[in-house]
Design an enzyme around this catalytic site. Sequence first.
Site, PDB file in Angstrom:
ATOM      1  N   HIS A   1     -11.420  -3.735  10.327  1.00 55.82           N
ATOM      2  CA  HIS A   1     -11.994  -3.519   9.087  1.00 55.82           C
ATOM      3  C   HIS A   1     -13.263  -2.727   9.323  1.00 55.82           C
ATOM      4  CE1 HIS A   1      -9.305  -6.630   7.606  1.00 55.82           C
ATOM      5  NE2 HIS A   1      -9.952  -6.902   6.681  1.00 55.82           N
TER       6      HIS A   1
ATOM      7  N   GLU B   1       0.868  -1.176  -0.109  1.00 54.83           N
ATOM      8  CA  GLU B   1       0.178   0.042   0.109  1.00 54.83           C
ATOM      9  C   GLU B   1       0.915   1.293  -0.142  1.00 54.83           C
ATOM     10  OE1 GLU B   1      -0.636  -2.648   1.744  1.00 54.83           O
ATOM     11  OE2 GLU B   1      -2.562  -3.121   1.302  1.00 54.83           O
TER      12      GLU B   1
HETATM   13  C1  LIG Z   1      -2.466  -4.563   4.375  1.00 52.80           C
HETATM   14  C2  LIG Z   1      -3.710  -5.234   3.805  1.00 52.80           C
HETATM   15  N1  LIG Z   1      -3.754  -5.081   2.786  1.00 52.80           N
HETATM   16  C3  LIG Z   1      -5.033  -5.813   1.943  1.00 52.80           C
HETATM   17  C4  LIG Z   1      -5.740  -6.854   2.732  1.00 52.80           C
HETATM   18  C5  LIG Z   1      -7.052  -7.527   2.128  1.00 52.80           C
HETATM   19  N2  LIG Z   1      -6.759  -8.705   2.064  1.00 52.80           N
HETATM   20  C6  LIG Z   1      -7.350  -9.798   2.989  1.00 52.80           C
HETATM   21  S1  LIG Z   1      -6.473 -11.175   2.809  1.00 52.80           S
HETATM   22  C7  LIG Z   1      -5.697 -10.745   1.620  1.00 52.80           C
HETATM   23  C8  LIG Z   1      -4.614 -11.835   0.918  1.00 52.80           C
HETATM   24  C9  LIG Z   1      -3.178 -11.959   1.463  1.00 52.80           C
HETATM   25  O1  LIG Z   1      -2.707 -12.965   0.857  1.00 52.80           O
HETATM   26  P1  LIG Z   1      -1.692 -13.834   1.551  1.00 52.80           P
HETATM   27  O2  LIG Z   1      -0.552 -13.120   2.347  1.00 52.80           O
HETATM   28  O3  LIG Z   1      -0.816 -14.891   0.486  1.00 52.80           O
HETATM   29  O4  LIG Z   1      -2.508 -14.991   2.684  1.00 52.80           O
HETATM   30  P2  LIG Z   1      -3.609 -15.975   2.334  1.00 52.80           P
HETATM   31  O5  LIG Z   1      -4.684 -15.297   2.367  1.00 52.80           O
HETATM   32  O6  LIG Z   1      -3.251 -16.323   0.757  1.00 52.80           O
HETATM   33  O7  LIG Z   1      -3.343 -17.045   3.266  1.00 52.80           O
HETATM   34  C10 LIG Z   1      -5.655  -9.607   1.087  1.00 52.80           C
HETATM   35  C11 LIG Z   1      -5.136  -8.789   0.276  1.00 52.80           C
HETATM   36  C12 LIG Z   1      -5.503  -6.917   3.926  1.00 52.80           C
HETATM   37  N3  LIG Z   1      -6.423  -7.782   5.158  1.00 52.80           N
HETATM   38  N4  LIG Z   1      -4.582  -6.128   4.576  1.00 52.80           N
END
Ligand SMILES: Cc1ncc(C[n+]2csc(CCOP(=O)(O)OP(=O)(O)O)c2C)c(N)n1
Lengths: 356, 356, 324, 324
Positions: free
Chosen positions: B138, B69
């Site tokens: 959130h 971000e």
């Molecule tokens: C800082 C931030 N940006 C965006 C989000 C929205 N978001 C929630 S879960 C996710 C995916 C994260 O991917 P990863 O770290 O690979 O974990 P996974 O869900 O695949 O276990 C995102 C982008 C968030 N929660 N926090």
Amino acid sequence: MSTPTDPSSQRSLSYVGALNEAVEQEMDLDPGVFVIGLNVDDHKGIQGTTQGLFDKFGPDRVMDTPLSEDAVTGISIGAAMAGMRPIHVHIRMDFLLLCMNQLINMAAKAHYMYGGQTKVPLVVRSIIGKSWGQGAQHSQGLHSMFMHVPGLKVVAPTNAYDAKGCLTAAIRDNNPVIFVEHRLLYSTEAPVPEAPYTVEFGKARVVGQGTDITLVGISYMLVECLRARELLAEVGISAEVIDPVSLMPLDVDTIAASAGRTGNLLVVDNAWTVAGAGSEIVAAVCERATGNAPVVGRMGYAPTTCPTTPVLEKDFYPNATTIAARAFAMVRPGDKPWSPDAEPTLPHEAAFKGPF
Amino acid sequence: MSTPTDPSSQRSLSYVGALNEAVEQEMDLDPGVFVIGLNVDDHKGIQGTTQGLFDKFGPDRVMDTPLSEDAVTGISIGAAMAGMRPIHVHIRMDFLLLCMNQLINMAAKAHYMYGGQTKVPLVVRSIIGKSWGQGAQHSQGLHSMFMHVPGLKVVAPTNAYDAKGCLTAAIRDNNPVIFVEHRLLYSTEAPVPEAPYTVEFGKARVVGQGTDITLVGISYMLVECLRARELLAEVGISAEVIDPVSLMPLDVDTIAASAGRTGNLLVVDNAWTVAGAGSEIVAAVCERATGNAPVVGRMGYAPTTCPTTPVLEKDFYPNATTIAARAFAMVRPGDKPWSPDAEPTLPHEAAFKGPF
Amino acid sequence: MSGNTPDPETLARVYRSLRLIRRTEEEIARLYPSDKIKSPVHLSIGQESVSVGVCDALNDDDMMSATYRGHAAYLAKGGDLNQMMAELYGKGTGGAGGKAGSMHLVDMKAGVLGMSAVVGTTIPIAAGYAFAMKREGRPSGEGRITAGFFGDGATEEGVFSETLNFAALHKLPILFVCENNGFAIHSPLSNRWATEALCERVRTYGIPTHEIDDADVFTIRRTAVDAIQAIRAGEGPQFMECKTYRWREHVGPGEDYDDDYRTRDELAPWQENDAMATTGEMLDAAERDAIDKDVEQRIAEAIAFAEQSPWPEPEELFSHVYAD
Amino acid sequence: MSGNTPDPETLARVYRSLRLIRRTEEEIARLYPSDKIKSPVHLSIGQESVSVGVCDALNDDDMMSATYRGHAAYLAKGGDLNQMMAELYGKGTGGAGGKAGSMHLVDMKAGVLGMSAVVGTTIPIAAGYAFAMKREGRPSGEGRITAGFFGDGATEEGVFSETLNFAALHKLPILFVCENNGFAIHSPLSNRWATEALCERVRTYGIPTHEIDDADVFTIRRTAVDAIQAIRAGEGPQFMECKTYRWREHVGPGEDYDDDYRTRDELAPWQENDAMATTGEMLDAAERDAIDKDVEQRIAEAIAFAEQSPWPEPEELFSHVYAD
Ligand SMILES: Cc1ncc(C[n+]2csc(CCOP(=O)(O)OP(=O)(O)O)c2C)c(N)n1
Ligand SMILES: Cc1ncc(C[n+]2csc(CCOP(=O)(O)OP(=O)(O)O)c2C)c(N)n1
Ligand SMILES: [Mg+2]
Ligand SMILES: [Mg+2]
């Protein structure tokens, strides 16, 4: 409540010395206390506030860091959860914008979000800069952003006595405390007891009594308010000056009671006014007054970015003259405007020189 | 000023559709407009608001990003300085805490700090979450932090008409605009003209006239205020409801004039109250009233972190019932307290289900 | 797998843990349409071997931090099942009294340091806990450690790099574990990573790395055991990148192979290699049945506990804002 | 140095640039005690070869971004000297009308994108400008590029890693230039870097890197020329790490070898290898004298311009808060 003129000590100490002593004493008392931040260990020691601590306590407890404010904040939070008491130092408050996620999404919320299973006894020291071309990114007072968020405490002591007492209290507090310092307060002196003591959060201090108007000065603006009080006295206006000391919790009682008596409330903040600490104080006082509100006003940074050139910068900040003029207009709305012809710059402020 | 009932269009569109249409039209008109943000290109298209744009404009103009971000904000700022018009989308407003440095130390200040040599026509779309266990991280409405900082504009449209008009205006604006959306407004519909149009910033909208109290509803709380107005009507209280639409610039004139007429001002924010948008509105109105201030009040999130369990979460937020009860107490301070026994939850809110 | 073949006790323990997580999440998915769990659930189904392999190598007094996709890690570390289920139900008996939901599970007694719904946020927190552990002054080899779990997406956040540098610089006792399931919500690595050289990058900080491609639970466990031994000896952090696959949708109880971002073909090899199934087959049938029965009973009890528990009292809204 | 020996024109141009920067900053230091420059000045004295070597390889319509220690880069890119000096004096004729001071120099006409006093902050901004350049649709090899300068300390900020990944992923036309002077204020690398493998780390993003240890201006220039050629051809970002040394104190006009964080011995080899001196020696004495004279005159004019310029009008405080 103790006051800055506590007769138990006649020793005078600077704001810098007071901060330094508070940390040293708490580090002596509690092995869990440590200082972390960029350059906290160097020969300049954050303008003297951490000087000598590295030599006494070593690199494990007085730790220089990479330029990684976000991670270092998170690391401090983690250490705090494990029972330590980190003091994270930022040479400018503006840099807190790099670690807002950790401060607001984690530090402020962890105790609540985890149902009380963890605590975050973290102190975040941050210095507001002013003058000598600090400019856009080295001058911001961002305390209202932290006041906004439940779970954080915010204090902004304006004299050496409160600096030591508040910092000691902050270190012992089991919550994250944003500790707001101002660079131009550093050389100011006050009587400061040698033994450790705490200044309780949530108690404002009436630092000058008066009957016509209540001036609330936040951070460095308290100094300007006190000077404005002298100027106003010359035209027969008696100003009560209040130092909130602690912004969250905020002692609305003391301010509202004073404003109720004087009928006029002017809050002068060392920050922008919109949605600022002054908005909060004015709104809280008016909310209680239920239809019988005092005349209220706010002053603060001009609604602009801070310019570097002194000729513009001087109008960016409220000062004793502009505060007195505004207070005069509030107290005597019918009279023609008045402005004192005092030097707008305080002597210790004029003495302040760069390079930084 | 156009109003939501503009007769030139009878077409009804959802808030989601309105956002989508505004972006599509501006992308058609100006090749410099692009959308950037996590998952803006996927099949869900940020709850539909970016759906179809990837297929139409391709990956160069509708760009998924790494979870970065802070850098993506800086990259958007740099692209804006080069003359492009980025729309950076965040699925939750809470994530803006990761890019405060870029937004506040750069985007807000660049035009000023560089003496007008650069502009930052950046739109930051951010969605406030609510219910279904959004919880601590959130659910935050952080608009007051951005209102605080000169150089930023902040808008929070509450209906589909304003959503399209404000987003179009934001995209065409030469300044960084923080665009505040609310998840529970997404399914609400309003008549929305098909042709592009702008809603001017800095003009509040009187959405229901009244004589006894002025209710200002910010973001989703406007919906609750409108419902409270109906409840209050049942006991003979006539509430004027105002939607500020734009929080910076803020139309204090319209609010102050209304509060002057009704004698009572209650601001209900979709955020915490301390140093919040409500503090600003109350303080600004009282500051102008010079000793003749209306009775004022603020409501907002409980002074706690947002809990996830619905039984606690329901008391975290103001709702039509608690707003009506508070308004009643302000208008009829002598009467014994009254509270409507309406369902506190609005139908489209009750229909909202997770998983997200 | 040969070098990693477990002793019978370990095999049973690992199977039980895999089974408990899988079945708990399947039950969560089954219950979800009842709307009793009003919480965004990010299921780990299919990814359990990473949590189980690593956590089985931890001591009880070690700590672990994870993400909103944290059910597996929570249970693998020994987090209380009743409290977890009650937390998902929003009940007052939940681990956080109903204030956390699925995304912020915590159980400090079991060494579960708390999860975060903001990606990447717990990475430095875990390092900070390790920072404190380093100062406990335990003899070399007997120090406590923290394991920090995070997804592939989290490695894109600046705080990840900052934390690696700090942890390596100060030789913190932390095991970083990246659960690389190839997606951030629906976004594939190719939209987010310039290259896939994650381990190579981490090594440039002087941190030993371990890349495990097949999600084999015993390989993960053995790797973790060795890494942790070095960490306890004061050698500083280590890093594991475990490839894995999320079987269900990003958030919610269902599958999403009909959405257009991935296909069931991608899932197939992972399902064939499912750790729960393969370890189950290594067990004697009677033993496995006993474990399965026990697991079902524990889950049933937890659901009953959650169902029967009271809601938090309204005044709980105002508790825990500030610590005493 | 042989492979990099410059043609006479280049030699003169490079010398002139080095000389102009050195002498301008020496004059700033000389004037500083008069308190006419009420701005924190972070002098580049000793580090000029990095700015000059890289900027000499840029086209006029390329962009450059730098840090609060930006006098050298500003002048090397052709930033207006009068406006710079007036800006330091806080005059209305300064590049930013007195709103920027030494730390936020800008000259968009000369391709100086603006500097920031918050470390690391301009790194993604530079990438964003490059992002826009990529979309200008110029023929391969003729595209514009952005050069982003930053210190060793800035590489510790998370945004540095985030930006590298993004820039490599999208093959942005950007040349990253790290001026590694070994210190962040008084903090040595050893307090901040787990290892010194910066270039190795950057390569893991698929970004070609160039490590230059001796600060030789022609090596830097040649390296930049080659890197920029590849960038203009659409091959994506490149990275240069240039070791250098700050001769003066971190901020302010003086030296600080009596403070206890470094010694004059450390300085000696850098001074012996001073780019201004060595390139000067390569020139014919008459030509050098002519350049020197011209440089002195330009600086004197700039100081006179600054001295004689009016202060900004008070209402300028309120201009430029919002753009029309
Ligand atoms: C800082 C931030 N940006 C965006 C989000 C929205 N978001 C929630 S879960 C996710 C995916 C994260 O991917 P990863 O770290 O690979 O974990 P996974 O869900 O695949 O276990 C995102 C982008 C968030 N929660 N926090
Ligand atoms: C984000 C941030 N943190 C801390 C500071 C304080 N500070 C100013 S200059 C500086 C040193 C930065 O070092 P480096 O990037 O190596 O640049 P150099 O000064 O050596 O050219 C620091 C820490 C700052 N300006 N910004
Ligand atoms: Mg993933
Ligand atoms: Mg440096």
